[in-house]
Motif scaffolding. Structure first.
Motif, PDB file in Angstrom:
ATOM      1  N   ALA A 345      29.591  -5.497  18.799  1.00 25.16           N
ATOM      2  CA  ALA A 345      30.161  -4.462  19.684  1.00 25.16           C
ATOM      3  C   ALA A 345      31.259  -3.730  18.912  1.00 25.16           C
ATOM      4  CB  ALA A 345      30.713  -5.104  20.949  1.00 25.16           C
ATOM      5  N   ALA A 346      30.897  -3.225  17.724  1.00 27.34           N
ATOM      6  CA  ALA A 346      31.883  -2.699  16.776  1.00 27.34           C
ATOM      7  C   ALA A 346      32.700  -1.551  17.355  1.00 27.34           C
ATOM      8  CB  ALA A 346      31.174  -2.257  15.499  1.00 27.34           C
ATOM      9  N   ALA A 347      32.038  -0.643  18.074  1.00 34.68           N
ATOM     10  CA  ALA A 347      32.768   0.524  18.576  1.00 34.68           C
ATOM     11  C   ALA A 347      33.825   0.090  19.586  1.00 34.68           C
ATOM     12  CB  ALA A 347      31.801   1.517  19.201  1.00 34.68           C
ATOM     13  N   ARG A 348      33.425  -0.832  20.490  1.00 40.30           N
ATOM     14  CA  ARG A 348      34.351  -1.282  21.536  1.00 40.30           C
ATOM     15  C   ARG A 348      35.556  -1.994  20.918  1.00 40.30           C
ATOM     16  NH1 ARG A 348      32.947  -5.818  24.898  1.00 40.30           N
ATOM     17  NH2 ARG A 348      30.773  -5.305  24.479  1.00 40.30           N
ATOM     18  N   HIS A 349      35.325  -2.791  19.868  1.00 37.06           N
ATOM     19  CA  HIS A 349      36.416  -3.574  19.275  1.00 37.06           C
ATOM     20  C   HIS A 349      37.019  -2.899  18.037  1.00 37.06           C
ATOM     21  CE1 HIS A 349      35.598  -6.890  21.993  1.00 37.06           C
ATOM     22  NE2 HIS A 349      34.317  -6.855  21.649  1.00 37.06           N
ATOM     23  N   ARG A 350      36.587  -1.685  17.732  1.00 32.38           N
ATOM     24  CA  ARG A 350      37.110  -0.935  16.584  1.00 32.38           C
ATOM     25  C   ARG A 350      36.977  -1.742  15.290  1.00 32.38           C
ATOM     26  NH1 ARG A 350      40.172   3.280  18.796  1.00 32.38           N
ATOM     27  NH2 ARG A 350      41.387   3.572  16.922  1.00 32.38           N
ATOM     28  N   VAL A 351      35.769  -2.240  15.046  1.00 32.75           N
ATOM     29  CA  VAL A 351      35.504  -3.081  13.876  1.00 32.75           C
ATOM     30  C   VAL A 351      34.870  -2.256  12.771  1.00 32.75           C
ATOM     31  CG1 VAL A 351      34.302  -5.134  13.030  1.00 32.75           C
ATOM     32  CG2 VAL A 351      35.003  -5.017  15.415  1.00 32.75           C
ATOM     33  N   THR A 352      35.306  -2.449  11.532  1.00 32.61           N
ATOM     34  CA  THR A 352      34.493  -2.001  10.406  1.00 32.61           C
ATOM     35  C   THR A 352      33.793  -3.219   9.800  1.00 32.61           C
ATOM     36  OG1 THR A 352      36.504  -1.949   9.063  1.00 32.61           O
ATOM     37  CG2 THR A 352      35.699   0.134   9.873  1.00 32.61           C
ATOM     38  N   LYS A 353      34.561  -4.215   9.372  1.00 35.21           N
ATOM     39  CA  LYS A 353      33.938  -5.409   8.779  1.00 35.21           C
ATOM     40  C   LYS A 353      34.804  -6.611   9.124  1.00 35.21           C
ATOM     41  CE  LYS A 353      31.112  -7.100   5.323  1.00 35.21           C
ATOM     42  NZ  LYS A 353      29.645  -7.009   5.408  1.00 35.21           N
ATOM     43  N   VAL A 354      34.168  -7.752   9.388  1.00 31.25           N
ATOM     44  CA  VAL A 354      34.927  -8.969   9.718  1.00 31.25           C
ATOM     45  C   VAL A 354      34.957  -9.911   8.510  1.00 31.25           C
ATOM     46  CG1 VAL A 354      34.281  -8.809  12.157  1.00 31.25           C
ATOM     47  CG2 VAL A 354      32.972 -10.304  10.644  1.00 31.25           C
ATOM     48  N   LEU A 355      36.052 -10.607   8.362  1.00 29.70           N
ATOM     49  CA  LEU A 355      36.175 -11.642   7.329  1.00 29.70           C
ATOM     50  C   LEU A 355      36.393 -12.990   8.018  1.00 29.70           C
ATOM     51  CD1 LEU A 355      36.313 -11.908   4.188  1.00 29.70           C
ATOM     52  CD2 LEU A 355      38.751 -12.174   4.476  1.00 29.70           C
ATOM     53  N   LEU A 356      35.677 -13.991   7.537  1.00 27.88           N
ATOM     54  CA  LEU A 356      35.784 -15.355   8.080  1.00 27.88           C
ATOM     55  C   LEU A 356      36.438 -16.224   7.020  1.00 27.88           C
ATOM     56  CD1 LEU A 356      32.192 -14.965   9.189  1.00 27.88           C
ATOM     57  CD2 LEU A 356      33.989 -15.515  10.826  1.00 27.88           C
ATOM     58  N   HIS A 357      37.554 -16.844   7.409  1.00 34.22           N
ATOM     59  CA  HIS A 357      38.290 -17.697   6.478  1.00 34.22           C
ATOM     60  C   HIS A 357      37.985 -19.146   6.768  1.00 34.22           C
ATOM     61  CE1 HIS A 357      41.056 -14.354   5.317  1.00 34.22           C
ATOM     62  NE2 HIS A 357      40.752 -13.943   6.528  1.00 34.22           N
ATOM     63  N   ALA A 358      37.646 -19.919   5.749  1.00 28.03           N
ATOM     64  CA  ALA A 358      37.502 -21.359   5.945  1.00 28.03           C
ATOM     65  C   ALA A 358      38.892 -21.960   6.144  1.00 28.03           C
ATOM     66  CB  ALA A 358      36.812 -21.978   4.756  1.00 28.03           C
ATOM     67  N   PRO A 359      39.052 -22.859   7.103  1.00 29.36           N
ATOM     68  CA  PRO A 359      40.380 -23.446   7.350  1.00 29.36           C
ATOM     69  C   PRO A 359      40.859 -24.249   6.128  1.00 29.36           C
ATOM     70  CG  PRO A 359      38.828 -24.044   9.108  1.00 29.36           C
ATOM     71  CD  PRO A 359      38.037 -23.384   8.016  1.00 29.36           C
TER      72      PRO A 359
END
Ligand SMILES: [Zn+2]
Ligand SMILES: [Zn+2]
Length: 359
Positions: A345-359
């Protein structure tokens, strides 16, 4: 500690994002991957990301992906184990993982098309378990991993797995972007924006970004687009003609993968122009040859090969490519299901790209 002498040691578990069928994914427990071939490496993931292609998989549009597959082909990590025949990578190296697995020896690898490697290609998160996990097995590790200099962050490096080489190889290079070119990029998602960043290496006169999402268009403007156009206006092709003195653009890059956006690219092209397809299509498109047969146009399609990754890494390291500017949202790796929902739902959340960090 008890030992079981009748069986091999039980597999150590890890967490991974598993495809459970169309519209169903889960962060769940899987056996930690082990070396299977002497050319393999096992990498502990420190950062991963989600590609538009992963959303196609989630919608059930990539039929080769089996239920039970660990998804993801974009990731950065630390090498945990290497096979006996791995020579260019050491345990403890920080690496970026290429989307493409390549034997380096087959006829397609030798032609510079490892994307069509007879024993590789796009396998991670497709036909082999991928990077959205705590650990991943990378076949042909000498070809599929690039050692990262200490001053290249995970944030920048993760774009080198897929988005930057895809935009550069399939968009900019296939589209023959030249100094002074007029370029239109249809689609301002992560790959469209990566195309925008790498197109500027050639000093085009104009780069026009076209999308439906004003937030992504604003990101494009900040990353160097000379014009941004919202395609919900029904005269986008006319506006592009007006911006180019009536001629149309030298290069139209399709970075969405829909019949409508492919059609729009055909409407934007100047005589002698290049139409470079980057988008992943799952429905037939129409090629308007009744109009374009005399247009001296060139149409290209390509899968990313990752042959430009080392060059792009050098540019990222020297801050000539602001790859990190593409990341808009950060999540911890165990929150990946929420990250998928947010990216979808990129438009709704104003996302370009997500990054996932390992804890
Ligand atoms: Zn990707
Ligand atoms: Zn090969």
């Amino acid at each position: 500690m008890l030992e079981n002498h009748n069986h091999s040691a039980p597999l150590t578990p890890m967490h991974a994002l598993v495809y459970e069928g169309p519209h169903r994914i889960a962060w769940t427990t899987r056996p930690r991957p082990q070396l299977r071939a002497p050319t393999d490496a096992v990498v502990r993931i420190t950062a991963a990301s989600i590609c538009g292609t992963d959303l196609h998989i989630l919608r059930g549009e990539v039929p080769g992906v089996a239920v039970g597959r660990v998804l993801g082909h974009e990731g950065v990590g630390v090498v945990e184990e290497i096979g006996a025949q791995v020579t260019g990578i050491r345990v403890g190296d920080r690496v970026v993982i290429s989307v493409i697995t390549a034997c380096g020896r087959c006829s397609f690898c030798r032609q510079g098309m490892p994307s069509h490697c007879r024993d590789g290609g796009w396998q991670l998160g497709n036909t082999l378990d991928g990077t959205q996990a705590e650990f991943v097995r990378v076949p042909f590790a000498d070809n599929g991993l690039h050692v990262l200099p200490a001053d290249v962050t995970d944030l920048s490096a993760v774009l080198l797995s897929c988005a930057l080489p895809t935009g550069y190889e399939c968009g900019v290079r296939c589209g023959h972007v030249q100094p002074g070119s007029t370029v239109a990029i249809v689609g301002a998602g992560p790959v469209g924006l990566a195309t925008l960043l790498t197109a500027q290496l050639f000093s085009p006169a104009d780069v026009i970004l076209i999308d439906l999402d004003d937030n992504r268009l604003e990101a494009a403007r900040l990353l160097g687009a000379t014009q941004i156009l919202n395609s919900s206006a029904n005269n986008v092709a006319e506006q592009v003609r007006a911006l180019t003195g009536g001629a149309g653009v030298d290069v139209a890059i399709e970075a969405v993968g829909l019949p409508a956006t492919f059609a729009l690219c055909q409407d934007l092209l100047a005589a002698g122009g290049h139409l470079a397809n980057v988008g992943v299509h799952s429905a037939a498109v129409s090629l308007q040859l009744e109009r374009l047969w005399s247009a001296n146009m060139t149409l290209t399609t390509r899968l990313v090969d990752g042959t430009s990754t080392a060059m792009l890494l050098a540019l990222v390291q020297r801050r000539r490519l602001r790859a990190d500017a593409l990341i808009s949202h950060h999540f911890a790796l165990p929150e990946i299901v929420v990250a998928y929902e947010t990216f979808a739902a990129a438009a709704r959340h104003r996302v370009t790209k997500v990054l996932l960090h390992a804890p």
